[in-house]
Design a protein around this motif. Structure first.
Motif, mmCIF file in Angstrom:
data_model
loop_
_atom_site.group_PDB
_atom_site.id
_atom_site.type_symbol
_atom_site.label_atom_id
_atom_site.label_comp_id
_atom_site.label_asym_id
_atom_site.label_seq_id
_atom_site.Cartn_x
_atom_site.Cartn_y
_atom_site.Cartn_z
ATOM 1 N N VAL A 100 -3.178 5.858 1.350
ATOM 2 C CA VAL A 100 -3.692 4.428 0.994
ATOM 3 C C VAL A 100 -3.170 3.409 2.204
ATOM 4 C CG1 VAL A 100 -2.558 3.334 -0.767
ATOM 5 C CG2 VAL A 100 -4.787 2.294 -0.356
ATOM 6 N N CYS A 101 -4.209 2.719 2.836
ATOM 7 C CA CYS A 101 -3.710 1.666 4.020
ATOM 8 C C CYS A 101 -4.510 0.316 3.611
ATOM 9 C CB CYS A 101 -3.319 2.179 5.118
ATOM 10 S SG CYS A 101 -4.934 2.032 5.879
ATOM 11 N N ALA A 102 -3.806 -0.642 3.958
ATOM 12 C CA ALA A 102 -4.405 -2.010 3.947
ATOM 13 C C ALA A 102 -5.114 -2.453 4.996
ATOM 14 C CB ALA A 102 -3.481 -2.963 3.489
ATOM 15 N N LYS A 103 -6.077 -3.204 4.947
ATOM 16 C CA LYS A 103 -6.741 -3.846 6.159
ATOM 17 C C LYS A 103 -6.609 -5.289 6.214
ATOM 18 C CE LYS A 103 -10.995 -2.411 6.931
ATOM 19 N NZ LYS A 103 -12.427 -1.843 6.715
ATOM 20 N N THR A 104 -5.847 -6.074 5.147
ATOM 21 C CA THR A 104 -5.398 -7.391 5.364
ATOM 22 C C THR A 104 -3.877 -7.310 5.201
ATOM 23 O OG1 THR A 104 -6.012 -8.104 3.154
ATOM 24 C CG2 THR A 104 -7.517 -8.071 4.926
ATOM 25 N N ALA A 105 -3.206 -8.385 5.612
ATOM 26 C CA ALA A 105 -1.919 -8.626 4.917
ATOM 27 C C ALA A 105 -1.695 -8.821 3.738
ATOM 28 C CB ALA A 105 -1.207 -9.941 5.929
ATOM 29 N N GLU A 106 -2.633 -9.674 3.002
ATOM 30 C CA GLU A 106 -2.675 -9.874 1.520
ATOM 31 C C GLU A 106 -2.651 -8.513 0.806
ATOM 32 O OE1 GLU A 106 -4.043 -13.485 3.602
ATOM 33 O OE2 GLU A 106 -4.756 -11.391 3.627
ATOM 34 N N ALA A 107 -3.675 -7.510 1.288
ATOM 35 C CA ALA A 107 -3.762 -6.364 0.497
ATOM 36 C C ALA A 107 -2.378 -5.610 0.745
ATOM 37 C CB ALA A 107 -4.994 -5.578 1.167
ATOM 38 N N ALA A 108 -1.947 -5.465 1.881
ATOM 39 C CA ALA A 108 -0.703 -4.846 2.059
ATOM 40 C C ALA A 108 0.348 -5.523 1.253
ATOM 41 C CB ALA A 108 -0.056 -5.006 3.385
ATOM 42 N N ALA A 109 0.346 -6.707 1.048
ATOM 43 C CA ALA A 109 1.741 -7.130 0.273
ATOM 44 C C ALA A 109 1.279 -6.768 -1.443
ATOM 45 C CB ALA A 109 1.544 -8.692 0.189
ATOM 46 N N ASN B 221 -9.500 -8.658 17.171
ATOM 47 C CA ASN B 221 -8.443 -9.661 17.287
ATOM 48 C C ASN B 221 -6.985 -9.309 16.295
ATOM 49 O OD1 ASN B 221 -9.917 -11.591 18.834
ATOM 50 N ND2 ASN B 221 -11.011 -12.238 16.878
ATOM 51 N N LEU B 222 -7.474 -8.043 15.821
ATOM 52 C CA LEU B 222 -6.070 -7.687 14.923
ATOM 53 C C LEU B 222 -5.140 -7.201 15.783
ATOM 54 C CD1 LEU B 222 -5.857 -7.111 11.818
ATOM 55 C CD2 LEU B 222 -6.374 -4.847 12.134
ATOM 56 N N ASP B 223 -3.823 -7.726 15.259
ATOM 57 C CA ASP B 223 -2.683 -6.810 15.989
ATOM 58 C C ASP B 223 -1.561 -6.730 14.857
ATOM 59 O OD1 ASP B 223 -1.440 -9.358 15.364
ATOM 60 O OD2 ASP B 223 -2.138 -10.110 17.328
ATOM 61 N N GLU B 224 -0.431 -6.245 15.377
ATOM 62 C CA GLU B 224 0.645 -5.874 14.485
ATOM 63 C C GLU B 224 1.294 -7.166 13.870
ATOM 64 O OE1 GLU B 224 2.700 -2.296 14.432
ATOM 65 O OE2 GLU B 224 2.291 -2.286 16.616
ATOM 66 N N GLU B 225 0.851 -8.291 14.671
ATOM 67 C CA GLU B 225 1.576 -9.523 14.138
ATOM 68 C C GLU B 225 1.011 -9.983 12.780
ATOM 69 O OE1 GLU B 225 4.016 -11.756 15.542
ATOM 70 O OE2 GLU B 225 4.499 -9.844 16.590
ATOM 71 N N THR B 226 -0.552 -9.756 12.832
ATOM 72 C CA THR B 226 -1.192 -10.336 11.825
ATOM 73 C C THR B 226 -1.280 -9.069 10.609
ATOM 74 O OG1 THR B 226 -3.394 -9.588 12.912
ATOM 75 C CG2 THR B 226 -2.826 -11.734 13.134
ATOM 76 N N LEU B 227 -1.274 -8.027 10.829
ATOM 77 C CA LEU B 227 -1.099 -6.764 9.934
ATOM 78 C C LEU B 227 -0.123 -5.902 10.394
ATOM 79 C CD1 LEU B 227 -2.650 -5.648 7.683
ATOM 80 C CD2 LEU B 227 -4.115 -4.485 8.991
ATOM 81 N N PRO B 228 1.016 -6.173 10.042
ATOM 82 C CA PRO B 228 2.175 -5.200 10.443
ATOM 83 C C PRO B 228 1.968 -3.665 10.023
ATOM 84 C CG PRO B 228 3.202 -7.247 9.055
ATOM 85 C CD PRO B 228 1.684 -7.228 9.122
ATOM 86 N N ARG B 229 2.058 -2.943 11.075
ATOM 87 C CA ARG B 229 1.900 -1.301 11.092
ATOM 88 C C ARG B 229 0.513 -1.176 10.762
ATOM 89 N NH1 ARG B 229 6.956 -0.194 8.049
ATOM 90 N NH2 ARG B 229 8.611 0.555 9.493
ATOM 91 N N TYR B 230 -0.297 -2.035 11.025
ATOM 92 C CA TYR B 230 -1.713 -1.938 10.803
ATOM 93 C C TYR B 230 -2.234 -1.379 9.322
ATOM 94 C CZ TYR B 230 -2.691 -2.636 15.705
ATOM 95 O OH TYR B 230 -2.378 -3.041 16.984
ATOM 96 N N GLY B 231 -1.254 -1.905 8.561
ATOM 97 C CA GLY B 231 -1.701 -1.908 7.150
ATOM 98 C C GLY B 231 -0.993 -0.725 6.275
ATOM 99 N N LEU B 232 -0.237 0.033 7.022
ATOM 100 C CA LEU B 232 0.579 1.358 6.517
ATOM 101 C C LEU B 232 1.506 0.887 5.460
ATOM 102 C CD1 LEU B 232 0.057 4.418 6.795
ATOM 103 C CD2 LEU B 232 2.290 4.356 8.164
ATOM 104 N N VAL B 233 1.404 1.487 4.360
ATOM 105 C CA VAL B 233 2.448 1.004 3.549
ATOM 106 C C VAL B 233 3.215 1.978 2.786
ATOM 107 C CG1 VAL B 233 1.224 -0.939 2.693
ATOM 108 C CG2 VAL B 233 0.533 1.056 1.445
ATOM 109 N N THR C 145 -3.851 13.524 -5.994
ATOM 110 C CA THR C 145 -4.512 12.526 -6.518
ATOM 111 C C THR C 145 -3.590 11.142 -6.283
ATOM 112 O OG1 THR C 145 -3.246 12.308 -8.677
ATOM 113 C CG2 THR C 145 -4.920 13.717 -8.646
ATOM 114 N N LEU C 146 -4.428 10.032 -6.242
ATOM 115 C CA LEU C 146 -3.857 8.744 -5.722
ATOM 116 C C LEU C 146 -4.315 7.769 -6.636
ATOM 117 C CD1 LEU C 146 -1.810 6.835 -4.128
ATOM 118 C CD2 LEU C 146 -3.807 6.988 -2.677
ATOM 119 N N GLY C 147 -3.806 6.670 -7.422
ATOM 120 C CA GLY C 147 -4.337 5.815 -8.346
ATOM 121 C C GLY C 147 -3.442 4.668 -8.137
ATOM 122 N N PHE C 148 -4.182 3.269 -7.916
ATOM 123 C CA PHE C 148 -3.684 1.982 -7.763
ATOM 124 C C PHE C 148 -4.674 0.933 -8.294
ATOM 125 C CE2 PHE C 148 -5.398 3.575 -3.986
ATOM 126 C CZ PHE C 148 -6.316 2.531 -3.553
#
Length: 349
Positions: free
Chosen positions: A166-175, A142-154, A310-313
């Motif tokens: 790193v990419c997000a799997k939810t809109a909240e994580a993306a923000a 059910n996922l789409d770019e409406e619910t998760l813009p750019r499929y979580g690419l930040v 390396t990547l840290g967050f």
């Protein structure tokens, strides 16, 4: 009158969001935040605004709020939204992904060389984002770019740069992740092979970055001023080979081509960087034997020698510090070994 300030349009950066900050006028009457934002931003629907508020893409005084929150005088409103949007629809494709870590909120990937991060002119399929979309849809149809813009690419890295994303799997994580990139709290270190013998063991490069005035496909460094975006790169020497130097670069900001532009700015263009002139001999002799050696090095590493190591967050759900490290890819290892052997041979002669 409404005061709009601290507008940071990240159009030509690795980060893929823009940030707008507003200060509510002293005479503002109480008004629902979704209605207020709709009145003060163009080309956005009430439904989209409500989704953004629920996903924490809109905050008041640094905190998340509900749609029915009523703005007050001097409230500080921050709106995160997509910048430089991808014009093409992202079509899910079974592109192989090197997944370093994954949970319900985020996914960390190791990008190979010669892979474009997202669709654009000349690269409409086979990108990393096509593969991410396919992978996520297997988990949530059910996922789409409406619910998760750019499929979580930040954020993104160049086609020929290898390493961690790193990419997000939810809109909240993306923000949550987007805010960390804006606040420069994401830790990113790169390893690069550059032309020349870098004199200082470590240093900091501060120079604005903007598109080159003549060649619009590349970027250039400019003095601190109105041209371009503020950019800071810290570097340290890892190993010297007289004609080239292996360095580690730590990004404080995330501008497009930042390391490539900054290192060229101080006279140390990245090795085999075609766009910035590193694909020719910039240090050493022009004699046949040396030229043949350099050509062999170009063949071993047929790309810009840059790796996101390396990547840290902070994890957007657990709030725990996350740190990842990616080993150098084989082509960079091989070209470094060739230079090391070459210098040792000359020293022993």
């Amino acid at each position: 009158m409404l005061e709009e300030r601290d507008i940071q349009i990240e159009e030509n950066t690795e980060e893929l969001y823009e940030r707008k900050s507003f200060t509510i006028d002293k005479g503002q009457e109480p008004l629902r935040i979704d209605k207020w934002v709709q009145e003060h931003m163009t080309n956005v629907t009430r439904n989209k605004i409500q989704q953004a508020i629920e996903a924490c893409f809109i905050t008041v005084n640094g905190k998340s709020v509900k749609n029915n929150y009523k703005v007050r005088p001097l409230d500080e409103i921050v709106v995160l939204s997509l910048s430089n949007p991808i014009s093409e629809e992202v079509k899910p494709e079974p592109v192989p992904l090197d997944i370093v870590y994954e949970d319900d909120a985020i996914m960390v990937l190791n990008k190979p060389k010669n892979m474009v991060v997202h669709p654009g002119v000349g690269n409409y399929s086979g990108t990393l984002l096509n593969g991410i979309a396919y992978h996520l849809l297997q988990q949530n149809p059910n996922l789409d770019e409406e619910t998760l813009p750019r499929y979580g690419l930040v954020h993104r890295i160049d086609k020929n740069t290898t390493g961690l994303l790193v990419c997000a799997k939810t809109a909240e994580a993306a923000a949550h992740l987007a805010k960390q990139f804006f606040n420069h709290t994401v830790s990113r270190k790169y390893v690069a092979l550059v032309w020349g013998n870098v004199e200082e063991e470590e240093g900091t490069i501060v120079a604005h970055i903007a598109r080159h005035q003549r060649f619009r496909k590349i970027f250039d460094a400019y003095p601190e001023g109105e041209t371009g975006k503020h950019a800071i790169t810290h570097y340290s020497v890892l190993e010297r080979f007289n004609y080239v130097t292996l360095v580690e670069c730590r990004l404080e900001t995330g501008r497009t081509h930042q390391i490539r532009v900054h290192m060229k700015h101080i006279g140390h263009t990245l090795f085999n960087d075609l766009e910035y002139g590193g694909d020719r001999i910039l240090k050493g002799t022009i004699y046949t034997r040396y030229k043949q050696f350099v050509d062999n090095c170009f063949a071993v590493c047929p790309r810009c020698a840059l790796h996101a190591k390396t990547l840290g967050f902070i994890h957007p759900v657990t709030n725990k510090e996350m740190f990842f490290e990616s080993p150098l890819p084989s082509d960079i290892i091989r070209v470094v070994d060739k230079w090391r052997d070459y210098i040792q041979t000359k020293t022993n002669v």
